[in-house]
Structure formats: structure tokens, C-alpha cells
Motif scaffolding. Structure first.
Motif, PDB file in Angstrom:
ATOM      1  N   ALA A  57       0.842  -1.208   0.000  1.00 44.24           N
ATOM      2  CA  ALA A  57       0.000   0.000   0.000  1.00 44.24           C
ATOM      3  C   ALA A  57       0.879   1.260   0.000  1.00 44.24           C
ATOM      4  N   PHE A  66       1.106   3.954  -3.189  1.00 42.61           N
ATOM      5  CA  PHE A  66       0.764   5.356  -2.889  1.00 42.61           C
ATOM      6  C   PHE A  66       1.890   6.296  -3.307  1.00 42.61           C
ATOM      7  N   LYS A 126      -8.357  -1.680   6.401  1.00 44.63           N
ATOM      8  CA  LYS A 126      -7.555  -1.701   5.169  1.00 44.63           C
ATOM      9  C   LYS A 126      -6.186  -1.066   5.384  1.00 44.63           C
ATOM     10  N   ASP A 157      -4.718   0.719   3.415  1.00 37.27           N
ATOM     11  CA  ASP A 157      -4.819   2.079   2.848  1.00 37.27           C
ATOM     12  C   ASP A 157      -5.075   3.135   3.918  1.00 37.27           C
TER      13      ASP A 157
END
Ligand code: NAD
Length: 304
Positions: free
Chosen positions: A23, A27, A213, A215
């Protein structure tokens, strides 16, 4: 507020083949950084190795128009991982020490191998990567480091004494790197995340994991490693939408005469003060303790 970006920067993410590391890698690549996607590609218990985990993430970044390169070394060889960043992109700006494994077992049944491997990956791994990145950071007077602790390290966790010890080590490591790095604009912080991954799949039920998550850990890390950040040497817990800073707290404490009258009984007589958190202090260094003793006339003061 404008979007935080990392254009022209090089971000090294260890253990970026899955979970939180993946993640982070996706990103930072989407926000302009060139990313080193490191992953040994083994199991969550640290068995085996392979190139697929890192390669898949690199492919995904490249397909989306980003810049990334894979590295398959164990974090125990952090120098090779940092060299990959230098060879591919010519610099390193951000190090995310994220790689990790579990060897959960009760203390009673723990084998030396379970202890040693956890220390190697988490403690030695974070050290080796940071050690190799450090000269680059100092030379360019810029660096950002995130080390990864855990609630298990901060508070203890049944069946995880090896992991807990390794994770609290990240806190002391970070606090010292922050002190040594500050004058070179090297800022170091430590997070205790919580997120759904193959690691937590072994210890948390699916309905809980649905709300966690990876994220939702990324944005805090993004803030802490951005060039605009000024925070260093701090601990954060983050996950499932919750973000909070943690700190050490000191009770009022008791000041006893440091002579033969300082007996166990004398401490017991002052026990209410020893454990009185009604007006806490928030120490941030060894000097705080020394200052407290000086203030109480226990040590000669350095003040003129
Ligand atoms: P994960 O298993 O999905 O990811 C860890 C990655 O590290 C894997 O891809 C693995 O292949 C890689 N790795 C393992 N050993 C390595 C080594 N020696 N060298 C290079 N790569 C290696 O787990 P995750 O949940 O994403 O964990 C990421 C980090 O966050 C770990 O340090 C973990 O201890 C920490 N953490 C996670 C949680 C959570 O709730 N997920 C909680 C607290 C701490």
C-alpha cells in the motif's frame, strides 16, 4: 489543502510485496516518487523466498505510469537494498522499515530459533537499512525514516514475546535516530499500525479485518515523511481510521533521602506518590530525569 507530493524523491519500502508495504509503495509511486519495492517473498513465518511478490507490485506501479524497481534481498542485507536505490535512481530520501514476520508461540515453548529470527528480521533488518541510508541522508541534509512498531511491543501480547521485544526496540531505535538526525534534517518516527494483512489474518477474525484496510495507515506515513513535516522521534498508533500520538508519562513520584533510610519500607510509605498520575509529566530524554534530580537538590546543577 493541496495534495502532498513526492516528485523527484526516492522512497525505499521494505517488505513491499504485500500488506502495508504494498500500500505504501503504490501510494508513493502515485504521488510522484520513484520506489524501491523490496521483498524477500517468503511466508509470514519467514520461510522460503521468491521474486514474485516484489515483481507484481513493480508491474502494477509501472502499468499505472509510475517508477519502481524491485529488490529481493532480506532486510538483514539492508546495504544491498539501499544500493538498489542508488543504482536505479541515484539517491534515497525516504526509508520505510516495514518488513516483518511472526513466530508466535508461548514463552514456555519458545525456541531460540523463534527468538533469533524475529530479532534478525525486525531489529537487525531495521538497523541495517537505516545504517546504509544514513550517510546519504547526512550528506544531502535530508532524510525521512519510519520504523514499524506494534501494539504488541508497546503493551505486550500473549504468545508474542519475541515480536513484542523486537517491536519495542523500534521505539528506542527511532527515538535515538531522531536525536542524532535532527541537525541534518533527518526526521524519524515510529508507528504502531493495525491493518488487515496475511499477518493479521492469523490472529484476527475476518469481520474485524474488513474494517482495517492497509490504505488507512498510508496517509499518516505520507504526512510524516513529507518534506513539510517537522515531527521527529514520536510514536503514533494508526489504523481503521484512528490516528493518535502516544507518549511516555511519569507519575508524581517520591523523593526519598538517598542514604541508609531508603529502605523498602520507606518506598512503601510513599507508594501513593510513586503511582500518582493525577499531574503527570511527559519526559522526552535522559536529561529530563537528571534535571528532576538537580531540581530536588540531589545532584549538583550545571547551571552557572
Ligand atoms: P505482511 O506479511 O503482509 O507484509 C510483510 C512483508 O514483509 C511480506 O511481504 C514479507 O514477504 C516481507 N518480509 C518478511 N521478511 C522479510 C525480510 N527478511 N526481508 C524483506 N522482506 C521481508 O504483513 P503486514 O501486516 O503488512 O506487516 C507490515 C509491518 O507492520 C510488519 O513490520 C509488521 O510487524 C507490522 N505490523 C503490522 C500490524 C498489522 O495489523 N498488520 C500490526 C502491527 C505491526
Amino acid at each position: 489543502m493541496s495534495e502532498l507530493r513526492y516528485d523527484g524523491q526516492v522512497v525505499v519500502v521494505t517488505g513491499a510485496g504485500g500488506g502495508l508495504g504494498k500500500a505504501y509503495a503504490l501510494f508513493f509511486a502515485s504521488r510522484g516518487a520513484s520506489v524501491v519495492v523490496n521483498d524477500l517473498g517468503g511466508s509470514f513465518k519467514g520461510e522460503g523466498q521468491g521474486t514474485k511478490a516484489a515483481d507484481l507490485v513493480v508491474d502494477e506501479i509501472k502499468k499505472a505510469g509510475g517508477k519502481a524497481v524491485a529488490n529481493y534481498d532480506s532486510v538483514e542485507h539492508g546495504d544491498r537494498i539501499i544500493q538498489t536505490a542508488i543504482d536505479a535512481f541515484g539517491r534515497i530520501d525516504v526509508l520505510l522499515n516495514n518488513a516483518g514476520i511472526l513466530r508466535d508461540i508461548s514463552f514456555k515453548n519458545m525456541k531460540d530459533d523463534d527468538w533469533d529470527l524475529i530479532m534478525k528480521v525486525h531489529v537487525q533488518g531495521a538497523y541495517k537499512c537505516a545504517r546504509a541510508a544514513w550517510p546519504h541522508f547526512r550528506k544531502q541534509k535530508y532524510g525521512r525514516v519510519i520504523n514499524t512498531a506494534s501494539a504488541a511491543g508497546l503493551f505486550g501480547s500473549f504468545g508474542q514475546c519475541n515480536y513484542s521485544a523486537a517491536k519495542l526496540a523500534q521505539v528506542g531505535f527511532t527515538e535515538t535516530l531522531a536525536k542524532e538526525g535532527q541537525k541534518y534534517n533527518i526526521l524519524c518516527n515510529v508507528i504502531a499500525p493495525i491493518a488487515a494483512s496475511r499477518m493479521t489474518a492469523t490472529v484476527m477474525p475476518p469481520d474485524v479485518l474488513e474494517n482495517l484496510k492497509p490504505d488507512w495507515v498510508v496517509p499518516l506515513v505520507a504526512v510524516l515523511v513529507h518534506k513539510s513535516n517537522v515531527e521527529t522521534g514520536r510514536i503514533y498508533e494508526v489504523g481503521g481510521g484512528h490516528v493518535a500520538k502516544l507518549r511516555w508519562q511519569r507519575a508524581k513520584g517520591a523523593l526519598l533521602k538517598a542514604d541508609d533510610s531508603m529502605t523498602p519500607g520507606a518506598i512503601l510509605a510513599k507508594w501513593n506518590d510513586v503511582v500518582d498520575f493525577s499531574q503527570p509529566e511527559y519526559p522526552n530524554g535522559v536529561a529530563d530525569m537528571v534535571a528532576k534530580l538537580e531540581e530536588a537538590g540531589k545532584l549538583p546543577s550545571n547551571e552557572p
